[in-house]
Scaffold this motif. Structure first.
Motif, PDB file in Angstrom:
ATOM      1  N   HIS A 157      49.974  67.316  32.515  1.00  0.00           N
ATOM      2  CA  HIS A 157      50.392  67.722  33.901  1.00  0.00           C
ATOM      3  C   HIS A 157      51.729  67.242  34.215  1.00  0.00           C
ATOM      4  O   HIS A 157      51.881  66.183  34.533  1.00  0.00           O
ATOM      5  N   HIS A 182      55.586  68.637  35.904  1.00  0.00           N
ATOM      6  CA  HIS A 182      56.235  69.527  36.582  1.00  0.00           C
ATOM      7  C   HIS A 182      57.755  69.615  35.789  1.00  0.00           C
ATOM      8  O   HIS A 182      58.764  69.415  36.250  1.00  0.00           O
ATOM      9  N   GLU A 240      49.421  74.286  38.100  1.00  0.00           N
ATOM     10  CA  GLU A 240      48.730  73.777  39.082  1.00  0.00           C
ATOM     11  C   GLU A 240      47.941  74.570  40.061  1.00  0.00           C
ATOM     12  O   GLU A 240      48.604  75.120  40.805  1.00  0.00           O
ATOM     13  N   HIS A 282      43.145  66.614  37.972  1.00  0.00           N
ATOM     14  CA  HIS A 282      44.520  66.016  37.777  1.00  0.00           C
ATOM     15  C   HIS A 282      44.561  64.737  39.143  1.00  0.00           C
ATOM     16  O   HIS A 282      44.179  65.273  40.074  1.00  0.00           O
ATOM     17  N   ASP A 336      52.457  63.679  35.807  1.00  0.00           N
ATOM     18  CA  ASP A 336      52.689  64.242  36.880  1.00  0.00           C
ATOM     19  C   ASP A 336      54.283  64.032  37.519  1.00  0.00           C
ATOM     20  O   ASP A 336      54.508  63.924  38.785  1.00  0.00           O
ATOM     21  N   PHE A 363      56.892  63.946  40.383  1.00  0.00           N
ATOM     22  CA  PHE A 363      56.245  63.214  41.581  1.00  0.00           C
ATOM     23  C   PHE A 363      56.023  61.726  41.337  1.00  0.00           C
ATOM     24  O   PHE A 363      56.153  60.920  42.297  1.00  0.00           O
TER      25      PHE A 363
HETATM   26 MN    MN Z   1      51.372  67.963  40.185  1.00  0.00          MN
END
Ligand code: MN
Length: 255
Positions: A11, A13, A90, A150, A198, A201
Motif C-alpha cells: 500500500h 500512494h 484504496e 490496511h 502508506d 502519508f
Molecule cells: Mn492509504
C-alpha cells in the motif's frame, strides 16, 4: 547463505509524492514488491504510465472512501478498468465524519466494488477501515479473492472476525511504533501478515515513508514474533508470494 528476501509494500500512494519517478526508481532498484494504490479511477491510467515497466511494481485501481461520495460518478470507469488489474485499492469505509447519509453512500459504493471483485475473482484488495471496521468486515464477508486491512485501528474482536473470514493485515512504520497496535498484530496468525509503507502519508524521521521503509515494520514484526528481521522478511515475502499463487486462506478453508 540464501539471498535476503525482498521487501513487500502492499500500500503505497506512488502518485502522491513530490517526485513519484524517483520513488518508483528507488523501489525498483531495491527490487521491492510494491502495490501503488490510487484514490480515484481517473488517475489509474496515469499511474500505470508512470510506473511503466518497473519491475515488481503494480498499480491498484481505487476509490478512496473519503472521496467516494463526491466521486461516485467515476464508478462506471472503475467497473470498466477493473479487468486491467488484479489489484484494487484504496477502497473501504471511513466513518470519521458522522453524516449518516454519507456513510450509507460509502457502503453502497463499497458494496458495488466488492460485488464486482467477487464476480471477477482473484483480486487483491487493500482496504481502509477507519472507525468502520465492523461494516468493512460485513461488506467483504468470506471474500472470493484476498482483502488486506490496511493501517488497522479497530478492536481485537473485530480483527479476529476478519481473520476468521480470511482477511490479511498490513503493518506500516507508524503502526510499528505503537505498542498496543503491535499487541493486536501478535495475535494474528503469521501467515496473514503483510507490510506497507502508506507513503507519503506515513512519515519516517520527518520525511514521507517510501517502500523501503517497510523494513521498519519488518523489525517490529521480528520483535513481535521473536525471530530475526531476516526471518520476518522471509515470512512476509512468503505470505505475499502465497497470496499471489492464489493459495490464500479462502482456498485453504474450503479445502
Ligand atoms: Mn492509504
Amino acid at each position: 547463505m540464501p539471498a535476503q528476501s525482498p521487501l513487500v509494500d502492499t500500500h503505497c500512494h506512488l502518485d502522491l509524492y513530490a517526485d513519484p519517478q524517483a520513488v518508483i526508481r528507488r523501489a525498483s532498484a531495491r527490487r521491492i514488491y510494491t502495490v501503488g494504490v490510487t484514490n480515484t479511477p481517473s488517475v489509474y491510467q496515469a499511474l500505470v504510465a508512470l510506473v511503466g515497466s518497473a519491475e515488481r511494481i503494480r498499480v491498484a485501481l481505487g476509490l478512496h472512501p473519503e472521496l467516494a461520495v463526491e466521486r461516485r460518478g467515476e464508478l462506471p470507469l472503475f467497473q470498466e478498468l477493473l479487468g486491467q488489474t488484479r489489484y484494487v485499492g484504496e477502497v473501504g469505509l471511513d466513518y470519521t465524519r458522522s453524516d449518516p447519509a454519507a456513510r450509507r453512500v460509502q457502503r453502497e459504493i463499497l458494496g458495488k466494488i466488492v460485488g464486482w471483485c467477487e464476480e471477477a475473482g482473484g483480486k487483491v484488495v487493500t482496504v481502509h477501515s477507519r472507525r468502520a471496521v465492523d461494516d468493512v468486515i460485513d461488506a467483504f464477508g468470506v471474500f472470493r479473492g484476498t482483502y488486506v486491512l490496511h493501517w488497522y485501528s479497530g478492536s481485537k474482536r473485530a480483527l479476529q472476525r476478519a481473520v476468521a473470514n480470511g482477511a490479511y493485515v498490513s503493518v506500516n512504520p507508524a503502526m510499528a511504533e505503537e505498542t498496543r497496535r503491535m499487541g493486536l498484530i501478535r495475535d494474528v496468525p503469521r501467515e496473514r501478515v503483510l507490510t506497507e509503507s502508506d507513503g507519503p502519508f506515513v512519515q519516517v524521521s520527518g520525511r514521507p515513508a517510501e517502500p523501503h521503509d517497510t523494513a521498519i515494520a519488518i523489525q517490529a514484526l521480528g520483535a513481535c514474533w521473536g525471530v530475526s528481521a531476516e526471518e520476518a522478511q522471509e515470512i512476509v515475502h512468503e505470505n505475499f508470494a502465497c497470496l499471489l499463487r492464489g493459495r490464500g486462506k479462502a482456498e485453504e478453508s474450503q479445502a
